[in-house]
Design an enzyme around this catalytic site. Structure first.
Site, PDB file in Angstrom:
ATOM      1  N   CYS A   1      51.758  33.293  72.725  1.00  0.00           N
ATOM      2  CA  CYS A   1      51.365  32.004  72.155  1.00  0.00           C
ATOM      3  C   CYS A   1      49.848  31.882  72.049  1.00  0.00           C
ATOM      4  O   CYS A   1      49.335  31.367  71.047  1.00  0.00           O
ATOM      5  CB  CYS A   1      51.942  30.867  72.988  1.00  0.00           C
ATOM      6  SG  CYS A   1      53.747  30.781  72.900  1.00  0.00           S
TER       7      CYS A   1
ATOM      8  N   CYS B   1      51.321  31.421  77.128  1.00  0.00           N
ATOM      9  CA  CYS B   1      51.504  32.828  77.476  1.00  0.00           C
ATOM     10  C   CYS B   1      50.679  33.684  76.507  1.00  0.00           C
ATOM     11  O   CYS B   1      50.132  33.165  75.527  1.00  0.00           O
ATOM     12  CB  CYS B   1      52.983  33.195  77.386  1.00  0.00           C
ATOM     13  SG  CYS B   1      53.619  33.236  75.687  1.00  0.00           S
TER      14      CYS B   1
ATOM     15  N   GLU C   1      54.803  26.320  71.235  1.00  0.00           N
ATOM     16  CA  GLU C   1      53.532  26.513  70.525  1.00  0.00           C
ATOM     17  C   GLU C   1      53.733  27.224  69.189  1.00  0.00           C
ATOM     18  O   GLU C   1      53.135  26.851  68.176  1.00  0.00           O
ATOM     19  CB  GLU C   1      52.543  27.331  71.376  1.00  0.00           C
ATOM     20  CG  GLU C   1      52.225  26.705  72.721  1.00  0.00           C
ATOM     21  CD  GLU C   1      53.086  27.225  73.860  1.00  0.00           C
ATOM     22  OE1 GLU C   1      52.534  27.410  74.957  1.00  0.00           O
ATOM     23  OE2 GLU C   1      54.305  27.441  73.663  1.00  0.00           O
TER      24      GLU C   1
ATOM     25  N   HIS D   1      58.979  29.724  71.204  1.00  0.00           N
ATOM     26  CA  HIS D   1      58.202  28.929  72.156  1.00  0.00           C
ATOM     27  C   HIS D   1      57.691  27.696  71.424  1.00  0.00           C
ATOM     28  O   HIS D   1      57.443  27.735  70.206  1.00  0.00           O
ATOM     29  CB  HIS D   1      57.019  29.731  72.681  1.00  0.00           C
ATOM     30  CG  HIS D   1      57.379  30.835  73.608  1.00  0.00           C
ATOM     31  ND1 HIS D   1      56.512  31.293  74.567  1.00  0.00           N
ATOM     32  CD2 HIS D   1      58.511  31.578  73.737  1.00  0.00           C
ATOM     33  CE1 HIS D   1      57.083  32.267  75.245  1.00  0.00           C
ATOM     34  NE2 HIS D   1      58.299  32.469  74.751  1.00  0.00           N
TER      35      HIS D   1
END
Length: 159
Positions: A94, A91, A63, A61
């Site tokens: 993260c 999410c 992040e 992801h």
């Protein structure tokens, strides 16, 4: 300088970095268009976009990639005095990484009603006792449009 002037200045800075995050998100190619930028002293020190499909890695992801890059640069897992800008509310995975990294301010664009972990579906700050400043909805319309266009195109490809 008055408080009002400081708030206007902060909003201009947040908008500037959110525009950079949107540009980064557009590089996501086959991935959900999420971009992230980590800022220290008003300078971008790391930026990334989702790469789950490209790297065949569920943890890729934006992040997470930004946190890894910045930690290497700082030679420290603590990312004190930084600001994370991201197109979509993080999410749970993260959000946990952000909190454990001690990032004191998170600014995001679109709220995530399915997986948002800074208030939309849950607040990871209730589980991990670190309480950064969270600002959502900066350039929300632009961030949401980017995501909606991506998913519309995905549906059209699958028809």
């Amino acid at each position: 300088m008055t408080i009002r002037h400081i708030i206007i200045l902060m909003n201009k800075i947040d908008i500037k970095f959110m525009k950079t995050v949107l540009e980064e998100a557009e590089k996501s190619d086959k991935d959900v268009p999420v971009g992230a930028v980590l800022v220290y002293n008003n300078e971008i020190i790391a930026k990334a976009h989702n790469c789950k499909e490209l790297e065949t890695d569920a943890t890729s992801h934006a992040e997470i990639l930004v946190i890894k890059e910045a930690s290497k640069k700082f030679k420290n897992w603590r990312l004190n005095n930084t600001i994370l800008y991201v197109t979509l509310e993080p999410c749970p995975m993260c959000a946990a990484a952000i909190l454990y990294s001690r990032i004191p301010k998170i600014v995001f664009g679109a709220y995530d009603p399915l997986y948002g972990a800074f208030g939309s579906t849950m607040d990871m700050r209730d589980l991990i006792k670190f309480n950064p400043e969270i600002i959502g909805g900066i350039l929300e319309e632009d961030c949401s449009r980017l995501l909606k266009d991506f998913f519309r195109n995905q549906r059209n490809l699958n028809e």
